[in-house]
Write a protein that holds these residues in place. Structure first.
Motif, PDB file in Angstrom:
ATOM      1  N   CYS A  54      32.479  74.303  25.825  1.00 43.25           N
ATOM      2  CA  CYS A  54      31.286  74.298  25.561  1.00 43.25           C
ATOM      3  C   CYS A  54      30.540  75.517  25.186  1.00 43.25           C
ATOM      4  O   CYS A  54      30.468  76.510  25.977  1.00 43.25           O
ATOM      5  CB  CYS A  54      30.149  73.927  26.898  1.00 43.25           C
ATOM      6  SG  CYS A  54      28.356  73.468  26.296  1.00 43.25           S
ATOM      7  N   ASN A  56      27.447  75.574  23.566  1.00 39.71           N
ATOM      8  CA  ASN A  56      25.906  75.577  23.232  1.00 39.71           C
ATOM      9  C   ASN A  56      25.320  76.663  24.096  1.00 39.71           C
ATOM     10  O   ASN A  56      26.028  77.367  24.857  1.00 39.71           O
ATOM     11  CB  ASN A  56      25.797  73.985  23.770  1.00 39.71           C
ATOM     12  CG  ASN A  56      24.926  73.336  22.907  1.00 39.71           C
ATOM     13  OD1 ASN A  56      23.980  72.967  23.326  1.00 39.71           O
ATOM     14  ND2 ASN A  56      25.446  73.145  21.702  1.00 39.71           N
ATOM     15  N   LEU A  58      23.482  77.654  26.684  1.00 37.23           N
ATOM     16  CA  LEU A  58      23.476  78.203  27.859  1.00 37.23           C
ATOM     17  C   LEU A  58      24.835  78.759  28.458  1.00 37.23           C
ATOM     18  O   LEU A  58      24.935  79.693  28.859  1.00 37.23           O
ATOM     19  CB  LEU A  58      22.986  77.256  28.904  1.00 37.23           C
ATOM     20  CG  LEU A  58      22.783  77.915  30.526  1.00 37.23           C
ATOM     21  CD1 LEU A  58      21.772  79.115  30.559  1.00 37.23           C
ATOM     22  CD2 LEU A  58      22.138  76.881  31.509  1.00 37.23           C
ATOM     23  N   CYS A  59      25.797  77.782  28.053  1.00 37.14           N
ATOM     24  CA  CYS A  59      27.234  78.038  28.280  1.00 37.14           C
ATOM     25  C   CYS A  59      27.772  79.191  27.779  1.00 37.14           C
ATOM     26  O   CYS A  59      28.495  80.321  27.918  1.00 37.14           O
ATOM     27  CB  CYS A  59      28.181  76.900  28.064  1.00 37.14           C
ATOM     28  SG  CYS A  59      28.044  75.520  29.253  1.00 37.14           S
ATOM     29  N   CYS A  95      26.780  70.843  24.234  1.00 42.57           N
ATOM     30  CA  CYS A  95      26.298  70.858  25.608  1.00 42.57           C
ATOM     31  C   CYS A  95      26.521  69.324  26.226  1.00 42.57           C
ATOM     32  O   CYS A  95      26.650  68.234  25.791  1.00 42.57           O
ATOM     33  CB  CYS A  95      24.774  70.742  25.717  1.00 42.57           C
ATOM     34  SG  CYS A  95      23.961  70.704  27.075  1.00 42.57           S
ATOM     35  N   ASN A  96      27.215  69.558  27.499  1.00 40.18           N
ATOM     36  CA  ASN A  96      27.747  68.175  28.354  1.00 40.18           C
ATOM     37  C   ASN A  96      26.894  67.867  29.389  1.00 40.18           C
ATOM     38  O   ASN A  96      26.966  67.239  30.301  1.00 40.18           O
ATOM     39  CB  ASN A  96      29.066  68.638  28.829  1.00 40.18           C
ATOM     40  CG  ASN A  96      30.099  68.043  27.756  1.00 40.18           C
ATOM     41  OD1 ASN A  96      30.961  67.199  27.974  1.00 40.18           O
ATOM     42  ND2 ASN A  96      30.372  68.799  26.858  1.00 40.18           N
ATOM     43  N   ALA A  97      25.600  68.442  29.322  1.00 45.87           N
ATOM     44  CA  ALA A  97      24.610  68.067  30.364  1.00 45.87           C
ATOM     45  C   ALA A  97      25.110  68.511  31.649  1.00 45.87           C
ATOM     46  O   ALA A  97      24.820  67.970  32.826  1.00 45.87           O
ATOM     47  CB  ALA A  97      24.264  66.660  30.397  1.00 45.87           C
ATOM     48  N   ALA A  98      25.705  69.428  31.725  1.00 44.78           N
ATOM     49  CA  ALA A  98      26.214  70.308  32.987  1.00 44.78           C
ATOM     50  C   ALA A  98      25.885  71.661  32.869  1.00 44.78           C
ATOM     51  O   ALA A  98      26.618  72.512  33.412  1.00 44.78           O
ATOM     52  CB  ALA A  98      27.691  70.110  32.929  1.00 44.78           C
ATOM     53  N   CYS A  99      24.802  71.920  32.367  1.00 42.56           N
ATOM     54  CA  CYS A  99      24.276  73.470  32.232  1.00 42.56           C
ATOM     55  C   CYS A  99      24.061  74.272  33.599  1.00 42.56           C
ATOM     56  O   CYS A  99      24.422  75.526  33.609  1.00 42.56           O
ATOM     57  CB  CYS A  99      23.001  73.361  31.532  1.00 42.56           C
ATOM     58  SG  CYS A  99      22.897  72.409  30.089  1.00 42.56           S
ATOM     59  N   VAL A 104      30.942  75.602  31.077  1.00 39.56           N
ATOM     60  CA  VAL A 104      31.943  74.488  31.631  1.00 39.56           C
ATOM     61  C   VAL A 104      33.037  74.241  30.518  1.00 39.56           C
ATOM     62  O   VAL A 104      32.728  74.634  29.368  1.00 39.56           O
ATOM     63  CB  VAL A 104      31.158  73.127  31.809  1.00 39.56           C
ATOM     64  CG1 VAL A 104      30.335  73.401  33.087  1.00 39.56           C
ATOM     65  CG2 VAL A 104      30.489  72.883  30.770  1.00 39.56           C
TER      66      VAL A 104
HETATM   67  S1  FES Z   1      24.968  74.368  27.410  1.00 38.88           S
HETATM   68 FE1  FES Z   1      26.941  73.937  28.359  1.00 38.88          FE
HETATM   69  S2  FES Z   1      26.656  72.136  29.584  1.00 38.88           S
HETATM   70 FE2  FES Z   1      24.840  72.423  28.724  1.00 38.88          FE
END
Ligand code: FES
Length: 215
Positions: A54, A56, A58-59, A95-99, A104
């Motif tokens: 990921c 995105n 945050l990751c 994003c995998n909704a595991a922020c 992740v």
């Molecule tokens: S930014 Fe990586 S899981 Fe949301």
């Protein structure tokens, strides 16, 4: 159905698209439209394992970008490419909704939480050498095709190896028990409509009261 095609063919092939279109009674162009819109459907042959990192927001700031760069160098592949031994296809994913567990990584869609470049390299090395790898949430990693078979509807991995006997239906538990795990909402099972209490008529304030008889 496209996940089933991927589990059998290794990616969404033209033949798979034709078969889906024929079964569903739609055009191949309509099936292709779905297959090319969603990134989980692959048009190129995949490696034994799909590793997603990921990247995105945050990751990325928590180290996802570093992990992806490190894996690209370690595996000598670019985005959406497969290693020479056919073991790993690397892809940067959204994003995998595991922020909460950033950064992740996924292997065959199983989560690896709170990764570092070192732990990610360790995971792909174990996958390449055929060692048993467990996701941080407990699942044992099988292969991308087996994972696709599960996503397509197989309840267990072992049933992916089942084959129908000649002249017998496909031994899928769901075909034997059409509504297993679910109750069909027939008129018999539908809850009765809630009863409404009859409301008491209140005297309107507008209504003038009848004058009391004087003694
Ligand atoms: S930014 Fe990586 S899981 Fe949301």
């Amino acid at each position: 159905m496209l996940h089933l095609v991927q589990s059998a063919e290794g990616n969404v092939t033209n033949e798979g698209v034709e078969v889906c279109a024929e079964i569903l009674g739609i055009t191949a162009a309509e099936v292709s439209g779905v297959a090319t819109f969603y990134t989980m459907y692959k048009r190129r042959p995949m490696g034994k394992h799909h590793v997603g990192v990921c990247t995105n927001t945050l990751c990325a700031v928590m180290g996802g970008d570093l992990i992806f760069e490190r894996l690209k160098g370690h595996l000598d592949v670019g985005n959406d490419e497969t290693t020479d031994d056919g073991a790993i296809t690397l892809e940067h994913i959204e994003c995998n909704a595991a922020c909460d567990f950033a950064p992740v990584m996924t292997v065959n869609w199983e989560f690896f939480d709170n990764q570092t470049p070192e732990s990610a390299v360790e995971v792909v090395d174990k996958l390449r050498s055929g060692e048993t790898v467990q996701a941080t949430r407990g699942a044992t990693i099988t292969s991308w095709r087996e994972a696709e078979r599960v996503i397509a509807g197989s309840r267990t991995v072992s049933s992916t190896r089942a084959r129908p006997l000649p002249g017998r239906p496909w031994p899928d538990s769901r075909s034997r028990r059409p509504m297993a795990g679910r109750r069909r909402r027939t008129a018999r099972h539908r809850p009765p409509p809630a009863r409404r209490r009859p409301s008491r008529a209140r005297p309107s304030r507008q209504t003038p009261r009848a004058p009391r008889p004087r003694p």
